[in-house]
Write an enzyme that holds these catalytic residues in place. Structure first.
Site, PDB file in Angstrom:
ATOM      1  N   CYS A  42       0.802  -1.291  -0.080  1.00 38.22           N
ATOM      2  CA  CYS A  42      -0.098  -0.177  -0.032  1.00 38.22           C
ATOM      3  C   CYS A  42       1.024   1.187   0.113  1.00 38.22           C
ATOM      4  O   CYS A  42       1.920   1.420   0.499  1.00 38.22           O
ATOM      5  CB  CYS A  42      -0.969  -0.088   1.254  1.00 38.22           C
ATOM      6  SG  CYS A  42      -1.971   1.414   1.471  1.00 38.22           S
ATOM      7  N   ASP A  44       0.633   3.659   1.688  1.00 41.74           N
ATOM      8  CA  ASP A  44       0.490   4.383   3.025  1.00 41.74           C
ATOM      9  C   ASP A  44       1.708   4.683   3.356  1.00 41.74           C
ATOM     10  O   ASP A  44       2.644   3.819   3.465  1.00 41.74           O
ATOM     11  CB  ASP A  44      -0.121   3.422   3.838  1.00 41.74           C
ATOM     12  CG  ASP A  44      -0.569   4.222   5.322  1.00 41.74           C
ATOM     13  OD1 ASP A  44       0.189   4.562   5.924  1.00 41.74           O
ATOM     14  OD2 ASP A  44      -1.961   3.831   5.644  1.00 41.74           O
ATOM     15  N   ARG A  46       3.174   4.892   6.340  1.00 45.66           N
ATOM     16  CA  ARG A  46       3.302   4.236   7.600  1.00 45.66           C
ATOM     17  C   ARG A  46       3.866   2.659   7.191  1.00 45.66           C
ATOM     18  O   ARG A  46       4.270   1.981   8.226  1.00 45.66           O
ATOM     19  CB  ARG A  46       2.212   4.151   8.668  1.00 45.66           C
ATOM     20  CG  ARG A  46       1.785   5.670   8.986  1.00 45.66           C
ATOM     21  CD  ARG A  46       0.390   5.584   9.524  1.00 45.66           C
ATOM     22  NE  ARG A  46      -0.792   5.121   8.583  1.00 45.66           N
ATOM     23  CZ  ARG A  46      -1.935   5.124   8.932  1.00 45.66           C
ATOM     24  NH1 ARG A  46      -2.322   5.259  10.136  1.00 45.66           N
ATOM     25  NH2 ARG A  46      -2.842   4.792   8.215  1.00 45.66           N
ATOM     26  N   HIS A  98      -2.417  -4.028   4.949  1.00 44.55           N
ATOM     27  CA  HIS A  98      -1.920  -3.509   6.460  1.00 44.55           C
ATOM     28  C   HIS A  98      -3.555  -3.209   7.127  1.00 44.55           C
ATOM     29  O   HIS A  98      -4.320  -2.648   6.253  1.00 44.55           O
ATOM     30  CB  HIS A  98      -1.315  -2.375   6.737  1.00 44.55           C
ATOM     31  CG  HIS A  98      -1.537  -0.997   5.952  1.00 44.55           C
ATOM     32  ND1 HIS A  98      -2.224  -0.036   6.782  1.00 44.55           N
ATOM     33  CD2 HIS A  98      -1.860  -0.466   4.610  1.00 44.55           C
ATOM     34  CE1 HIS A  98      -2.827   0.962   5.961  1.00 44.55           C
ATOM     35  NE2 HIS A  98      -2.273   0.608   4.797  1.00 44.55           N
ATOM     36  N   CYS A 101      -6.380   0.093   6.979  1.00 45.24           N
ATOM     37  CA  CYS A 101      -5.771   0.524   5.521  1.00 45.24           C
ATOM     38  C   CYS A 101      -7.210   1.654   5.144  1.00 45.24           C
ATOM     39  O   CYS A 101      -8.173   1.312   5.176  1.00 45.24           O
ATOM     40  CB  CYS A 101      -5.838  -0.627   4.533  1.00 45.24           C
ATOM     41  SG  CYS A 101      -5.347   0.044   2.707  1.00 45.24           S
TER      42      CYS A 101
HETATM   43 CO    CO Z   1      -3.226   1.352   2.982  1.00 48.19          CO
END
Ligand code: CO
Length: 211
Positions: A42, A44, A46, A98, A101
């Site tokens: 992803c 993302d 993080r 994750h 998400c």
């Molecule tokens: Co995500």
């Protein structure tokens, strides 16, 4: 100092540190990359693929998009997959989602995110639709989202196995192996949830015969 300038300063410090530790580091890497892994994760911020797996530059080939999707018509993803499998000859392809998400959460809402995002999220909605019976039974919203995260990872691994790229590589080389993992934002731990050894048979509808 402007925010982005800090990144450039940090970069200089990092390059210096690497060279001090290993004077040949950049010279060696500039000549060759031979990663064993393709990571589909992803976007993302993080979930940085190399940090959470302790891999160094040169060890992991990375593709990231919202909610780590493997969409059959996504030329970007397919080009990365083709290159990783046929030229770099990676031994493992990992789809890593994750918990928590945002993309998966958004796909479960009825919000109109405007055409482009709606189109992307639609692929995740379709995964929900596939497992609707199981998911609808989960009352707690966070648990339902997290279960969809897991099921979505599994579906994306299956999508990989449905490509002629993977099926041809399985036939010719007996790799790569496919893995579906989920990373926990709250504890930093990756949980393996699904895997497919090279050569695993799938729904015959998606199996190519004349590879
Ligand atoms: Co995500």
């Amino acid at each position: 100092m402007k925010q982005y300038e800090k990144l450039l300063l940090e970069n200089k410090a990092w390059a210096k540190e690497q060279t001090e530790e290993d004077p040949e580091f950049f010279l060696r890497l500039s000549k060759l990359q031979k990663p064993e892994f393709l990571w589909i994760g992803c976007s993302d911020s993080r979930v940085p693929a190399d940090k959470i797996t302790g891999t160094r530059p040169g060890e992991i080939f990375v593709h990231r998009n919202i909610a780590n999707m493997v969409v059959h018509t996504d030329v970007n993803l397919l080009a990365v997959l083709d290159y990783a499998v046929n030229y770099l000859q990676v031994k493992h392809v990992i789809v890593c989602g994750h918990y928590g998400c945002g993309g998966v959460k958004a796909s479960m809402s009825k919000t109109d995110f405007k055409p482009v995002l709606n189109m992307w999220l639609r692929n995740i909605k379709d995964v929900y639709h596939l497992y609707r019976e199981e998911l609808d039974k989960i009352e707690d919203e966070e648990s339902r989202t997290d279960r969809l995260v897991e099921l979505n990872v599994k579906e994306q691994v299956l999508h990989l196995a449905q490509t002629s790229i993977i099926q041809r590589a399985w036939k010719d080389n007996n790799y790569p192996h496919l893995h579906g993992w989920v990373y926990g934002l709250k504890d930093g731990i990756i949980k393996p949830i699904f895997e497919m050894e090279a050569g695993t048979h799938i729904d015959p509808l998606y199996e190519y015969e004349n590879l």
